[in-house]
Design a protein around this motif. Structure first.
Motif, PDB file in Angstrom:
ATOM      1  N   LYS A 117       0.730  -1.278   0.111  1.00  0.00           N
ATOM      2  CA  LYS A 117      -0.126   0.232  -0.239  1.00  0.00           C
ATOM      3  C   LYS A 117       0.869   1.176   0.083  1.00  0.00           C
ATOM      4  N   LYS A 226      -7.043   4.102   3.705  1.00  0.00           N
ATOM      5  CA  LYS A 226      -6.810   4.106   5.173  1.00  0.00           C
ATOM      6  C   LYS A 226      -6.694   2.855   5.609  1.00  0.00           C
ATOM      7  N   LEU A 227      -7.007   1.621   4.745  1.00  0.00           N
ATOM      8  CA  LEU A 227      -6.557   0.345   5.259  1.00  0.00           C
ATOM      9  C   LEU A 227      -5.304   0.059   5.713  1.00  0.00           C
ATOM     10  N   PRO A 228      -4.758  -0.770   6.452  1.00  0.00           N
ATOM     11  CA  PRO A 228      -3.452  -0.919   7.071  1.00  0.00           C
ATOM     12  C   PRO A 228      -2.541  -1.758   5.894  1.00  0.00           C
ATOM     13  N   ALA A 235       0.232  -3.980  11.541  1.00  0.00           N
ATOM     14  CA  ALA A 235      -0.720  -3.140  10.988  1.00  0.00           C
ATOM     15  C   ALA A 235      -0.304  -1.783  10.874  1.00  0.00           C
ATOM     16  N   TRP A 236      -0.106  -1.244   9.745  1.00  0.00           N
ATOM     17  CA  TRP A 236       0.214   0.215   9.797  1.00  0.00           C
ATOM     18  C   TRP A 236      -1.115   0.934   8.901  1.00  0.00           C
ATOM     19  N   ALA A 237      -1.941   1.487   9.860  1.00  0.00           N
ATOM     20  CA  ALA A 237      -3.102   2.180   9.041  1.00  0.00           C
ATOM     21  C   ALA A 237      -2.495   3.813   8.695  1.00  0.00           C
ATOM     22  N   ARG A 238      -3.317   4.123   7.743  1.00  0.00           N
ATOM     23  CA  ARG A 238      -2.847   5.568   7.254  1.00  0.00           C
ATOM     24  C   ARG A 238      -3.871   6.455   7.664  1.00  0.00           C
ATOM     25  N   THR A 239      -4.175   6.365   8.911  1.00  0.00           N
ATOM     26  CA  THR A 239      -5.288   7.056   9.530  1.00  0.00           C
ATOM     27  C   THR A 239      -4.892   8.203  10.520  1.00  0.00           C
TER      28      THR A 239
END
Ligand code: SF4
Ligand code: SF4
Lengths: 315, 399
Positions: A117, A226-228, A235-239
């Motif tokens: 991602k 925004k999914l990780p 899990a690296w979420a882009r939130t």
């Protein structure tokens, strides 16, 4: 008659001799500092593998018969399971890229972007295209360029906070939670294999173009962005905000470590339509990659720098 | 009666000077604040990218450190080794100026970090195999030294000042050496990768520092207007001229050797520097305005204080071109084996074309504003009374 007492001439507070002493101090400090740096530089691998546990018991695809014409992916998959059953320090991952087969389709680049991602501006495996010769006698050379997972990685010792280090299986990784984003490692990599995450998104400000509001821009970023991703098995979420890792970090190819841990080949190896990318354990004398590097004419990039890349090119 | 007390007249104490400096400094801060806000809260990173990851901010950092350390080293070398007597009383103002440069440098380099709020990790989880760790530690140590030195000056602790000098000089040389090595050790960048780089940084630091000492002498010397003052200015001008000539010879040697070697990655960086899109910044700003004009002024105008002042201003203000011309060309050209990498995957952050954008300039403006404001306040509230006291004591000695 008594002479009035003359005040003693005041000694200059910092004369030439002191200056020389200071010079000696510089020299001594330089020697001590230099020795410390060299000791650290030669210390080599970081001994501890990443993660809580390393999966070592993967099915070896026992039900899949070995056929002479089996797809190389099946063979590499089986060999991966064998390698993952060994202790981490006994694996030696390498990648072999057959440039004769590469058609420059960029499927590996895109597969990698999708798997990890990667936001705009971050790339782990571009395919460099170079025109050789003069028209009409020209040829185009394709060089996919993942991280070379150097045996002697110049990106590692420059990191001021130990955020980047080399695992016992030879994969150099970045600890996103520790990286301060100084980008020194980016300058130190001769292969330009590290990119900085500038926090971009694909959809911020892009027109949504739906229904009755065709001009409306996507609010923030689209939900799918925004999914990780699962790099380094986390899990690296882009939130988060603009400074939430991996935003602001140096990023690089890690041979899809998170996929290896669950028995999957790196994404680029599986998406390569020309079957030009091979991956496996060079410590296994029977593996496909060992076979390829011993039976073919292979090259590494910029060998004169002494980085000892673990990505080999068949030319 | 020595010449120093004979003509002791303290002049730079007008309230107007303080107010003007303060206003200019605050205006710079106000103009630059938007840039800082964008960096800190909106994640803006100027025009930097992954192929040219360091640019204006790192260059300004190096420039400010050169001045900060160069001033201190130059001051002690001039005072104790070359025995230039007339700058005796300039110590506190030099230390104050160095502290201001340092604060500004740290602020600007902090903006360059992707995760500035993790900078503490460099102290707690330091890896001393990295030149950057040494730089961070040594610079912090240097900051403490300067603050203690300033405090010692303010309280007339001569013994303490002597001891600080002991540490200050090696610490300064080491700091500059480490920053030079930070670039010099990078084998991936042939243009930087030279064992002489730390030496070149030291010479550059001394040139920039001496230029600033001359300027500070002209502006703040407590003996302003006296014969000693003029004599000292001429002496400083002479040292600056020699330092500049040494630097020029070094730069010329580097240019000739690089061109003759014609190693692609180095020669290409040099070609880019001299004949690339920003050729004017080298030929006009750096060489013509920043080097040849000051040199001519130092040679032919050495008897005029105005000419010396102009030389110092031109040299100091354009000296930023030196780190810019070292740092950016070193990054702006890929290894020939990967020459087309910028075309392999397109994005504005994956490009070798770099020119600082408004955010970067505004952050620098903010940093310089911080330096000027701190200096003005520091001068007004501490140094002013210090120099007044010196003037009073000298007056008492005269009467
Ligand atoms: S290719 Fe670059 S990022 Fe990868 S290990 Fe080597 S130096 Fe480090
Ligand atoms: S960018 Fe991150 S990983 Fe790279 S050197 Fe700096 S702290 Fe280390």
């Amino acid at each position: 008659m008594n002479e009035p007492e003359q005040p003693a001439p005041k000694k200059p507070s910092f004369d030439r001799r002191n200056f020389l002493r200071a010079g000696t101090l510089v020299g001594a400090a330089a020697i001590i500092g230099g020795t410390a740096i060299m000791r650290r530089r030669r210390a080599g691998l970081t001994p501890d593998p990443i993660g809580e546990e390393t999966i070592r018991e993967l099915p070896g695809l026992p039900d899949v018969p070995i056929a002479d014409d089996e797809d190389v992916l099946v063979r590499m998959q089986r060999e991966l399971a064998i390698a993952m059953a060994k202790p981490v320090e006994e694996r030696r991952w390498i990648m072999v890229i057959d440039t004769r087969k590469c058609v420059g389709c960029d499927a590996c680049t895109i597969g990698c972007v999708a798997e990890n991602k990667l936001p705009p501006g971050v790339v782990y495996r571009p395919v460099v295209k170079e025109e050789i010769g003069a028209f009409p006698n020209i040829q185009i050379k394709f060089t996919p360029r993942p991280c070379m997972q150097c045996e002697n990685p110049p990106c590692v010792p420059v990191c001021p906070v130990n955020a980047t280090w080399r695992r016992p299986d030879g994969i150099t990784i970045v600890d996103y939670d520790k990286c301060i984003g100084c980008r020194y490692c980016i300058t130190a990599c001769p292969y330009m294999a590290r990119t900085s995450d500038f926090g971009y998104s694909y959809t911020a400000g892009v027109a949504e173009g739906a229904g009755d509001a065709p001009d409306r821009a996507v609010e923030g970023t689209a939900p799918w962005e925004k999914l990780p991703n699962y790099e380094y098995a986390k899990a690296w979420a882009r939130t988060g905000g603009k400074k939430a890792s991996p935003k602001g970090n140096a990023r690089k190819c890690h041979f899809c470590l998170h996929r290896l841990e669950v028995g999957q080949l790196p994404m680029c190896a599986t998406t390569c339509i020309g079957r030009a990318t091979y991956f496996g354990d060079a410590n296994d004398p029977d593996s496909l990659v060992t076979e390829l590097i011993t039976k073919n004419r292979v090259q590494t990039l910029l060998p004169h720098l002494g980085t000892q890349p673990r990505v080999y090119y068949i030319v | 009666m020595s010449g120093i007390t004979e003509n002791f007249s303290y002049r730079f104490n007008r309230r107007a000077d303080f107010i003007i400096s303060l206003i200019v400094g605050l205006l710079a801060i106000a103009a630059g604040a938007g840039g800082v806000w964008k960096v800190v809260f909106a994640g803006d990173h100027g025009a930097l990218g992954s192929y040219v990851p360091w640019g204006l901010w790192v260059s300004v950092y190096v420039y400010l450190v050169w001045m900060e350390v160069g001033m201190i080293l130059g001051y002690y070398a001039l005072k104790h080794v070359l025995k230039v007597k007339g700058i005796d009383k300039l110590g506190p103002v030099i230390v104050m100026a160095a502290i201001c440069c340092l604060l500004s440098a740290l602020m600007i380099i902090g903006m360059d970090l992707g995760h500035p709020f993790r900078a503490w990790r460099a102290f707690v989880f330091a890896d001393f195999g990295s030149m950057m760790t040494w730089m961070i530690w040594m610079h912090s140590f240097y900051l403490i030294l300067l603050i203690v030195e300033f405090w010692a000056y303010h309280n007339d602790y001569e013994e303490l000042i002597k001891w600080i000098n002991w540490v200050n000089i090696p610490a300064g040389v080491a700091l500059i050496g480490v920053i030079g090595s930070l670039f010099g050790v990078i084998a991936a960048r042939p243009y930087w990768n030279a064992s002489m780089l730390p030496m070149a940084f030291t010479v550059s630091s001394l040139i920039a520092g001496t230029g600033l000492i001359l300027l500070l002498h002209l502006l703040f010397s407590p003996q302003s207007g006296s014969e000693v003052y003029k004599q000292t200015a001429r002496e400083l001008g002479r040292f600056l001229m020699w330092a500049l000539l040494v630097g020029l010879v070094g730069a010329l040697a580097n240019l000739l050797i690089t061109t003759y070697q014609n190693v692609p990655a180095k020669a290409e960086a040099m070609r880019l520097l001299l004949f690339g899109p920003y050729w004017w910044s080298v030929w006009i700003v750096h060489i013509l305005i920043g080097t040849l004009t000051p040199l001519a002024l130092l040679i032919w105008g050495r008897h005029s204080l105005r000419a010396l002042g102009a030389a110092a201003v031109l040299l100091v203000s354009t000296f930023i071109m030196v780190p810019l011309n070292i740092i950016i060309p070193g990054l702006a050209y890929p290894s020939p084996d990967l020459a087309n990498i910028a075309h392999a995957f397109k994005h504005e952050r994956l490009s070798f074309d770099y020119f600082p954008d408004m955010t970067e300039w505004r952050v620098v403006l903010f940093g310089l504003g911080v330096a000027l404001t701190t200096f003005a306040i520091g001068y007004h509230f501490w140094l002013d009374s210090y120099y007044r006291r010196l003037a009073r004591e000298a007056g008492a000695a005269l009467s």
